[in-house]
Enzyme design. Structure first.
Site, PDB file in Angstrom:
ATOM      1  N   GLY A  10       0.824  -1.217   0.000  1.00 25.38           N
ATOM      2  CA  GLY A  10       0.000   0.000   0.000  1.00 25.38           C
ATOM      3  C   GLY A  10       0.850   1.255   0.000  1.00 25.38           C
ATOM      4  N   LEU A  15      -0.865   7.308   3.506  1.00 26.20           N
ATOM      5  CA  LEU A  15       0.161   7.160   4.536  1.00 26.20           C
ATOM      6  C   LEU A  15       1.409   6.478   3.966  1.00 26.20           C
ATOM      7  CD1 LEU A  15       0.699   7.584   7.546  1.00 26.20           C
ATOM      8  CD2 LEU A  15      -0.312   5.349   7.972  1.00 26.20           C
ATOM      9  N   ASP A  36       2.796  -1.713  -4.368  1.00 27.15           N
ATOM     10  CA  ASP A  36       1.368  -1.376  -4.449  1.00 27.15           C
ATOM     11  C   ASP A  36       0.833  -1.964  -5.745  1.00 27.15           C
ATOM     12  OD1 ASP A  36      -1.215   0.061  -4.428  1.00 27.15           O
ATOM     13  OD2 ASP A  36      -0.272   1.316  -2.906  1.00 27.15           O
ATOM     14  N   ARG A  38      -0.529  -0.047  -7.930  1.00 23.74           N
ATOM     15  CA  ARG A  38      -0.192   0.980  -8.921  1.00 23.74           C
ATOM     16  C   ARG A  38       1.058   1.695  -8.439  1.00 23.74           C
ATOM     17  NH1 ARG A  38      -2.389   5.843  -6.449  1.00 23.74           N
ATOM     18  NH2 ARG A  38      -3.454   5.104  -4.587  1.00 23.74           N
ATOM     19  N   ASP A  51       0.405  -7.486  -5.750  1.00 24.70           N
ATOM     20  CA  ASP A  51      -0.946  -7.737  -5.256  1.00 24.70           C
ATOM     21  C   ASP A  51      -0.807  -8.669  -4.057  1.00 24.70           C
ATOM     22  OD1 ASP A  51      -3.509  -8.452  -4.711  1.00 24.70           O
ATOM     23  OD2 ASP A  51      -4.028  -9.101  -6.741  1.00 24.70           O
ATOM     24  N   TYR A 141     -14.978  -2.292   7.330  1.00 25.86           N
ATOM     25  CA  TYR A 141     -13.581  -1.913   7.554  1.00 25.86           C
ATOM     26  C   TYR A 141     -13.224  -2.075   9.039  1.00 25.86           C
ATOM     27  CZ  TYR A 141      -9.734   1.522   8.109  1.00 25.86           C
ATOM     28  OH  TYR A 141      -8.569   2.171   8.432  1.00 25.86           O
ATOM     29  N   LYS A 145     -10.617  -4.612  10.940  1.00 24.06           N
ATOM     30  CA  LYS A 145      -9.521  -4.147  11.808  1.00 24.06           C
ATOM     31  C   LYS A 145      -9.572  -4.820  13.184  1.00 24.06           C
ATOM     32  CE  LYS A 145      -7.312  -1.468   8.972  1.00 24.06           C
ATOM     33  NZ  LYS A 145      -6.025  -1.948   8.417  1.00 24.06           N
TER      34      LYS A 145
HETATM   35  N1  SER Z   1      -9.285   7.487   8.142  1.00 21.42           N
HETATM   36  C1  SER Z   1      -9.936   6.224   8.173  1.00 21.42           C
HETATM   37  C2  SER Z   1     -11.259   6.263   7.560  1.00 21.42           C
HETATM   38  O1  SER Z   1     -11.870   7.311   7.598  1.00 21.42           O
HETATM   39  C3  SER Z   1     -10.068   5.753   9.589  1.00 21.42           C
HETATM   40  O2  SER Z   1      -9.160   4.772   9.820  1.00 21.42           O
HETATM   41  O3  SER Z   1     -11.720   5.272   7.083  1.00 21.42           O
END
Ligand code: SER
Length: 318
Positions: A10, A15, A36, A38, A51, A141, A145
């Site tokens: 990534g 980041l 990444d 790309r 990938d 998401y 996590k």
């Molecule tokens: N910045 C992220 C998001 O908004 C939070 O981990 O998904």
């Protein structure tokens, strides 16, 4: 001294692009492999298309460069993830499993896994949210996590793999754009201000969220990864705090520099996500274990964001 060889997944993301440069400075350009789906032409050094869903490709990359540490940043973020829940789960989990398995079976000694404020959901204290809160995330998401944090802890306990993790707040920087997050407005707002255009915010004016300036986020990552293993008491993921603000507060900070800046509010589905997240974070454990201390508050960040974006847009126009 052992030589460290670093792989970042990534690396073309918000980041990743900045962390790659910081890791190049720390370990030397020849010891950092950015990867990444790309390419990102923004930095010098080794870049590979990778990938991470392809475990054989990951294995080959780790062997080719004799990788000893992996920073696994590839993931689909909170807002984008809601468009494709099952695909997001699949990508976020399968890539992390591949990183954990390849690390366990190779010479990789340390892994960094980014977690997020998205692990929190309803049933939390929203102000100064404690480290050991009940985790009932509202997004796929966030679910990925929470699962990732537990798998990190599992691989540490079962295989002694040194996996370390931070629950990042919304990350704000001028160098790169975020994609698909609920906190992205806080980057976009600075771009509009500097371009002297009005900004329409997808969150309500008063929605306070935890945020962090990218330089602090990168420094936290390096400091965590540098800390002696015996200091790391949290093997799921550390709460991490930078600052907290709402859209109207960041607008007011920008107006100190651009008094005519105009913001309107048109909340969408991301409002519900934001409402399920903390307003501020208690990161006492990170402070105690590895000496964490943020350096940027809102006005200090506004200044550096605006100065750098001004220089960027002037150079694009020139
Ligand atoms: N910045 C992220 C998001 O908004 C939070 O981990 O998904």
């Amino acid at each position: 001294m052992t030589t460290e060889n670093i792989l970042i997944t990534g690396a073309s993301g918000q980041l990743g692009a900045v962390l790659t440069k910081a890791l190049q400075e720390k370990f030397g350009v020849d010891h950092v492999v950015a990867s990444d789906l790309r390419s990102n032409k923004d930095y010098e050094g080794i870049f590979e298309i990778l990938d991470v869903k392809d475990i054989e490709a990951l294995k080959a990359m780790v062997a080719k460069y004799k990788i000893t540490q992996i920073y696994h940043l590839a993931a689909i973020l909170s807002a984008k993830g809601e468009e494709f829940p099952l695909m997001t789960w699949d990508i976020n989990m399968s890539t992390f499993f591949n990183v954990l398995e390849v690390s366990r079976l190779s010479n990789v000694k340390k892994v960094f896994f980014p977690s997020s404020i998205a692990v929190f959901g309803n049933n939390i204290e929203r102000v100064n949210t404690p480290q050991d809160s009940n985790l009932s995330p509202s997004t796929v998401y966030g679910i990925s996590k929470v699962a990732g944090e537990n798998w990190a802890n599992y691989y540490y306990k079962k295989y002694n793999l040194d996996v370390r993790s931070l629950r990042y707040p919304g990350v704000i920087g001028y160098q790169s754009l975020p994609g698909g997050g609920t906190t992205d407005y806080a980057v976009d707002i600075y771009h509009k201000a500097v371009k002297q255009e009005p900004f329409e915010c997808f969150l309500k004016a008063s929605t306070t969220l935890p945020m962090i300036y990218i330089e602090d986020a990168v420094r936290a990552t390096l400091e965590l990864m540098d800390a002696p293993a015996e200091n790391i008491s949290v093997r799921t993921s550390y709460n991490l705090s930078g600052m907290s603000f709402s859209p109207e507060e960041v607008a007011a900070s920008i107006k100190k520099i651009y008094p005519k800046f105009e913001v309107s509010y048109s909340p969408d589905f991301r409002q519900d996500i934001a409402d399920s997240w903390p307003m501020s974070i208690d990161d006492a454990q990170a402070k105690e274990d590895w000496g964490w201390k943020p350096q940027y508050d809102l006005d200090a960040m506004s200044k550096v964001m605006i100065d750098n974006l001004k220089a960027y847009y002037n150079s694009v126009i020139a």
